[in-house]
Design a protein around this motif. Sequence first.
Motif, PDB file in Angstrom:
ATOM      1  N   GLY A 269       0.918  -1.292  -0.043  1.00  0.00           N
ATOM      2  CA  GLY A 269      -0.047  -0.007   0.037  1.00  0.00           C
ATOM      3  C   GLY A 269       0.754   1.153  -0.069  1.00  0.00           C
ATOM      4  N   GLU A 270       0.522   2.102   1.113  1.00  0.00           N
ATOM      5  CA  GLU A 270       1.293   3.587   0.816  1.00  0.00           C
ATOM      6  C   GLU A 270       2.522   3.200   1.897  1.00  0.00           C
TER       7      GLU A 270
ATOM      8  N   HIS B 292       3.319  -7.341  16.869  1.00  0.00           N
ATOM      9  CA  HIS B 292       3.119  -8.146  15.555  1.00  0.00           C
ATOM     10  C   HIS B 292       2.784  -6.956  14.404  1.00  0.00           C
ATOM     11  N   ILE B 293       2.618  -7.527  13.214  1.00  0.00           N
ATOM     12  CA  ILE B 293       2.342  -6.426  12.184  1.00  0.00           C
ATOM     13  C   ILE B 293       1.006  -7.170  11.582  1.00  0.00           C
ATOM     14  N   CYS B 294       0.018  -6.450  11.103  1.00  0.00           N
ATOM     15  CA  CYS B 294      -1.228  -6.991  10.360  1.00  0.00           C
ATOM     16  C   CYS B 294      -1.383  -6.593   8.923  1.00  0.00           C
ATOM     17  N   LEU B 295      -1.561  -7.356   8.234  1.00  0.00           N
ATOM     18  CA  LEU B 295      -1.533  -6.903   6.629  1.00  0.00           C
ATOM     19  C   LEU B 295      -2.867  -7.223   6.061  1.00  0.00           C
ATOM     20  N   THR B 296      -3.695  -6.695   5.122  1.00  0.00           N
ATOM     21  CA  THR B 296      -4.774  -6.992   4.721  1.00  0.00           C
ATOM     22  C   THR B 296      -4.785  -7.654   3.562  1.00  0.00           C
ATOM     23  N   VAL B 297      -5.610  -8.611   3.527  1.00  0.00           N
ATOM     24  CA  VAL B 297      -5.700  -9.500   2.036  1.00  0.00           C
ATOM     25  C   VAL B 297      -7.032  -9.325   1.746  1.00  0.00           C
TER      26      VAL B 297
ATOM     27  N   GLN C  45      -2.488  -6.242   0.564  1.00  0.00           N
ATOM     28  CA  GLN C  45      -2.895  -4.886   0.121  1.00  0.00           C
ATOM     29  C   GLN C  45      -2.178  -3.821   0.735  1.00  0.00           C
ATOM     30  N   ARG C  46      -2.163  -3.638   2.117  1.00  0.00           N
ATOM     31  CA  ARG C  46      -1.944  -2.738   2.760  1.00  0.00           C
ATOM     32  C   ARG C  46      -1.366  -3.096   4.254  1.00  0.00           C
ATOM     33  N   ILE C  47      -0.742  -2.315   5.070  1.00  0.00           N
ATOM     34  CA  ILE C  47      -0.537  -2.577   6.535  1.00  0.00           C
ATOM     35  C   ILE C  47      -1.815  -2.137   7.198  1.00  0.00           C
ATOM     36  N   HIS C  48      -2.495  -3.024   7.898  1.00  0.00           N
ATOM     37  CA  HIS C  48      -3.823  -2.739   8.631  1.00  0.00           C
ATOM     38  C   HIS C  48      -3.362  -1.871  10.021  1.00  0.00           C
ATOM     39  N   HIS C  49      -2.311  -2.636  10.784  1.00  0.00           N
ATOM     40  CA  HIS C  49      -1.962  -2.099  12.025  1.00  0.00           C
ATOM     41  C   HIS C  49      -0.416  -2.674  12.165  1.00  0.00           C
ATOM     42  N   ILE C  50       0.155  -1.862  13.176  1.00  0.00           N
ATOM     43  CA  ILE C  50       1.283  -2.390  13.851  1.00  0.00           C
ATOM     44  C   ILE C  50       0.997  -2.508  15.360  1.00  0.00           C
TER      45      ILE C  50
END
Lengths: 135, 135
Positions: A49-50, B78-83, B3-8
């Motif tokens: 993403g960004e 952790h890191i959370c990535l969207t799919v 798709q993108r980083i949802h959260h850290i």
Amino acid sequence: MIQRIHHIAIVVSDLDAAIDSYQNQLGFEVGKRLLIPEQEVEIAFLPAGESMIELIQPTTETSGVAKYLAKRGEGLHHICLTVADIEASLEALAAKDVQLITPSPIQAAEGRGLFIHPQATHGVLIELLEPDDPS
Amino acid sequence: MIQRIHHIAIVVSDLDAAIDSYQNQLGFEVGKRLLIPEQEVEIAFLPAGESMIELIQPTTETSGVAKYLAKRGEGLHHICLTVADIEASLEALAAKDVQLITPSPIQAAEGRGLFIHPQATHGVLIELLEPDDPS
């Protein structure tokens, strides 16, 4: 002050192996890959993403990143957040007596940045970055 | 797939103190704040562009997060990535024999997710999430 997450940095012992895992298991593409001799690291950026995932491999045994890897093993290292104006951010942090690792902005791979001490941010090393390319 | 980083996610020992630091030192605003008794945590989301910082405080001493905090101290968790499709992601990971912590998707605060074992991703706990609200 904060605009977006620029990257999340992950320290790895073998950059090729790490790129292979993130490409083949999670489908990341590799953006820029850079050797930065003055920081004694080789890095690869994987866009999301960004933001980006930044994989960092130390290239010597003496750098801070190498010592981190030796002590804690592979894993999350720091997060980098973009700001519009690094000088203004520095002033705002100084006014609140926030403990910094870099007392003034330094030139990083992607722009001018500074590092906040993890003691100020509940154990997280945070880089603030004014990107050369704000897009 | 990503798709993108949802959260850290950042584990903290005192959620109020951490929110105060991130608000007053870095200018974050607080989005959602939730008590999740079944996971024995209280969390707060701080928006950053299309992503968020998630502050997590354990509410018991028995949860995985509480044990992580006791062992490693406050810091990145952790890191959370969207799919787009968590079932398709699960199938793709299974086809590559990627080691998972959650063998099938579970309902998380923000959607359906699964956790990949850090051994598969160079020391990083990664959550994949199909958000309930994809925006």
